[in-house]
Design an enzyme around this catalytic site. Structure first.
Site, short mmCIF file in Angstrom:
data_model
loop_
_atom_site.label_atom_id
_atom_site.label_comp_id
_atom_site.label_asym_id
_atom_site.label_seq_id
_atom_site.Cartn_x
_atom_site.Cartn_y
_atom_site.Cartn_z
N ARG A 122 11.53 -1.14 10.75
CA ARG A 122 10.43 -0.81 11.66
C ARG A 122 10.36 -1.81 12.80
NH1 ARG A 122 5.12 0.51 8.10
NH2 ARG A 122 4.18 -0.76 9.74
N ARG A 167 -0.20 -8.50 13.60
CA ARG A 167 -0.80 -7.52 12.67
C ARG A 167 -1.68 -8.24 11.64
NH1 ARG A 167 4.41 -4.84 10.66
NH2 ARG A 167 3.11 -3.85 9.10
N ARG A 226 11.95 -5.16 4.84
CA ARG A 226 11.60 -3.74 4.58
C ARG A 226 12.57 -2.80 5.30
NH1 ARG A 226 5.76 -1.50 5.50
NH2 ARG A 226 5.89 -2.73 7.40
N ARG A 236 -9.45 1.25 8.71
CA ARG A 236 -8.93 -0.04 9.15
C ARG A 236 -10.04 -0.94 9.68
NH1 ARG A 236 -3.39 0.75 8.65
NH2 ARG A 236 -2.30 -0.86 9.76
N LYS A 263 0.84 -1.21 0.00
CA LYS A 263 0.00 0.00 0.00
C LYS A 263 0.87 1.26 0.00
CE LYS A 263 -1.99 -1.14 3.88
NZ LYS A 263 -1.29 -2.40 4.19
P1 AP5 Z 1 4.85 -1.55 1.87
O1 AP5 Z 1 4.51 -0.74 0.68
O2 AP5 Z 1 5.50 -0.86 3.02
O3 AP5 Z 1 3.57 -2.34 2.38
P2 AP5 Z 1 2.28 -1.82 3.12
O4 AP5 Z 1 1.11 -2.52 2.54
O5 AP5 Z 1 2.24 -0.33 3.16
O6 AP5 Z 1 2.55 -2.44 4.55
P3 AP5 Z 1 2.55 -1.79 5.99
O7 AP5 Z 1 3.25 -2.82 6.87
O8 AP5 Z 1 3.10 -0.42 6.03
O9 AP5 Z 1 1.05 -1.78 6.30
P4 AP5 Z 1 0.41 -1.72 7.63
O10 AP5 Z 1 -0.97 -1.44 7.21
O11 AP5 Z 1 0.60 -2.90 8.51
O12 AP5 Z 1 1.23 -0.57 8.41
P5 AP5 Z 1 0.90 0.94 8.73
O13 AP5 Z 1 2.13 1.70 8.65
O14 AP5 Z 1 -0.30 1.41 7.98
O15 AP5 Z 1 5.76 -2.77 1.38
C1 AP5 Z 1 6.36 -3.66 2.29
C2 AP5 Z 1 7.76 -4.06 1.78
O16 AP5 Z 1 7.63 -4.78 0.56
C3 AP5 Z 1 8.69 -2.86 1.47
O17 AP5 Z 1 9.99 -3.22 1.83
C4 AP5 Z 1 8.58 -2.69 -0.06
O18 AP5 Z 1 9.80 -2.17 -0.60
C5 AP5 Z 1 8.33 -4.12 -0.52
N1 AP5 Z 1 7.43 -4.18 -1.68
C6 AP5 Z 1 6.26 -3.50 -1.82
N2 AP5 Z 1 5.69 -3.81 -2.99
C7 AP5 Z 1 6.51 -4.72 -3.60
C8 AP5 Z 1 6.46 -5.45 -4.82
N3 AP5 Z 1 5.42 -5.31 -5.68
N4 AP5 Z 1 7.45 -6.30 -5.11
C9 AP5 Z 1 8.48 -6.47 -4.26
N5 AP5 Z 1 8.61 -5.82 -3.07
C10 AP5 Z 1 7.62 -4.95 -2.75
O19 AP5 Z 1 0.42 0.84 10.26
C11 AP5 Z 1 1.34 0.52 11.30
C12 AP5 Z 1 0.60 0.53 12.64
O20 AP5 Z 1 0.05 1.85 12.87
C13 AP5 Z 1 -0.62 -0.41 12.72
O21 AP5 Z 1 -0.24 -1.72 13.09
C14 AP5 Z 1 -1.46 0.30 13.80
O22 AP5 Z 1 -0.95 0.07 15.10
C15 AP5 Z 1 -1.24 1.78 13.49
N6 AP5 Z 1 -2.26 2.31 12.54
C16 AP5 Z 1 -2.05 2.81 11.29
N7 AP5 Z 1 -3.21 3.22 10.73
C17 AP5 Z 1 -4.17 2.98 11.66
C18 AP5 Z 1 -5.59 3.16 11.66
N8 AP5 Z 1 -6.25 3.65 10.60
N9 AP5 Z 1 -6.26 2.80 12.77
C19 AP5 Z 1 -5.64 2.29 13.85
N10 AP5 Z 1 -4.31 2.08 13.92
C20 AP5 Z 1 -3.58 2.41 12.82
#
Ligand code: AP5
Length: 221
Positions: A160, A171, A127, A88, A13
Site C-alpha cells: 500500500r 496516520r 504488509r 474514525r 483490524k
Molecule cells: P491489518 O490487519 O491490515 O491491520 P489494520 O489494523 O487493518 O491496519 P490498516 O493500516 O489497514 O488500518 P488503517 O485503519 O490505517 O487503514 P484503512 O485501510 O482503514 O494488519 C497489518 C499487517 O500486519 C498485515 O500485513 C497483517 O498480515 C499483519 N498482521 C495482522 N495481525 C497480525 C498478527 N496478530 N501477528 C502478526 N502479523 C499480523 O484506511 C486507510 C485510509 O483510508 C485512512 O488513512 C484514511 O485516509 C481512509 N479512511 C478509511 N476509513 C476512513 C473513515 N472512516 N473516515 C475517513 N477516512 C477513512
C-alpha cells in the site's frame, strides 16, 4: 449482530475482521477497502479521496459516511456485519448511530485491538495486500505460499502506498487525535472490550470469538 473493530493502523483490524466475518458468516465492511476500490476505478469519490489517503489523513466525514450508508443498505447486511475502519471519530460514531437507529438496530460489540507502536511499524512495513480480494499478508509474519501471489484467489499482491514510513507516522498522529476518543465513547455506552493484539493472529481471533460467544450467551432470550 453488529461488531466494530477499533484500533490503530496495523493493529490487525482487517486481518481479524476478514476471518471473523467468515466464521460468523457476516459481511466485512471495511471503509479503507471501499475507498481503495473507488481510487483504483477512478470514480468521482475515488478522485476526491485519493489525496487524503496518500497523505495519511482522514477522508472528509460526509463522503465516507455516505459511502458506508449505501453499503449498509445492501441486502447482505440483514443479519449484521463486521465494521473495520469506521467510525474514525466521534462525528462518524454519531452518524453511525443515526443510520442504525433508522433501521431499529444498534451496535452490539466494540472490540478495541490494542497494539504497541513498534509492532505497528513492523507490521505495516511488511504488509502485502491482494489487488483482487484485499486479503492481507505480511512478508515475514504471514508470507503467501507463492511469492507476491494471493493464497485465496491467485491475485497479485502489492504494498500500500500509505505504508511508507512518513505516512505511517502521520496516520498514527491522526489516529491519536481523531480516533482514540472513540474508546471513551464506547466505554461510556458499555460496549467496549479491550484486547491486546500484539500476539499471533490465531490467538487474537480466539479472544474475539470468546467475546462474541459471551455476548451471545448473555443475550439469549
Ligand atoms: P491489518 O490487519 O491490515 O491491520 P489494520 O489494523 O487493518 O491496519 P490498516 O493500516 O489497514 O488500518 P488503517 O485503519 O490505517 O487503514 P484503512 O485501510 O482503514 O494488519 C497489518 C499487517 O500486519 C498485515 O500485513 C497483517 O498480515 C499483519 N498482521 C495482522 N495481525 C497480525 C498478527 N496478530 N501477528 C502478526 N502479523 C499480523 O484506511 C486507510 C485510509 O483510508 C485512512 O488513512 C484514511 O485516509 C481512509 N479512511 C478509511 N476509513 C476512513 C473513515 N472512516 N473516515 C475517513 N477516512 C477513512
Amino acid at each position: 449482530m453488529i461488531i466494530i473493530l477499533l484500533g490503530p493502523p496495523g493493529a490487525g483490524k482487517g486481518t481479524q475482521a476478514k476471518t471473523l466475518a467468515e466464521k460468523l458468516n457476516l459481511p466485512h465492511l471495511a471503509t479503507g477497502d471501499l475507498l481503495r476500490q473507488n481510487v483504483s476505478c477512478d470514480s468521482e469519490l475515488g478522485k476526491q479521496a485519493k489525496g487524503f489517503m496518500e497523505r495519511g489523513e482522514l477522508v472528509p466525514d460526509a463522503l465516507v459516511t455516505k459511502m458506508l450508508a449505501q453499503r449498509i443498505d445492501q441486502p447482505d447486511t440483514k443479519r449484521g456485519f463486521i465494521l473495520d475502519g469506521y467510525p474514525r471519530n466521534i462525528n462518524q460514531a454519531e452518524a453511525l448511530d443515526d443510520i442504525l437507529k433508522q433501521k431499529n438496530i444498534a451496535v452490539d460489540l466494540v472490540v478495541y485491538l490494542d497494539s504497541s507502536e513498534s509492532v505497528i511499524i513492523q507490521r505495516l512495513s511488511g504488509r502485502l495486500v491482494c489487488s483482487k480480494c484485499s486479503a492481507n499478508f505480511h512478508s515475514k509474519n504471514m508470507p503467501p505460499k507463492i511469492d507476491m501471489i494471493c493464497d485465496n484467489c491467485g491475485g497479485k499482491l502489492y504494498q500500500r502506498s500509505d505504508d511508507k514510513e512518513e505516512t505511517v507516522k502521520r496516520r498514527l498522529e491522526v489516529y491519536l487525535r481523531e480516533s482514540s476518543p472513540l474508546i471513551q465513547y464506547y466505554q461510556d455506552l458499555h460496549k467496549l472490550h479491550r484486547l491486546l493484539a500484539d500476539g499471533e493472529a490465531g490467538v487474537v481471533l480466539n479472544k474475539i470469538v470468546h467475546l462474541v460467544e459471551e455476548y451471545n450467551d448473555s443475550h439469549k432470550e
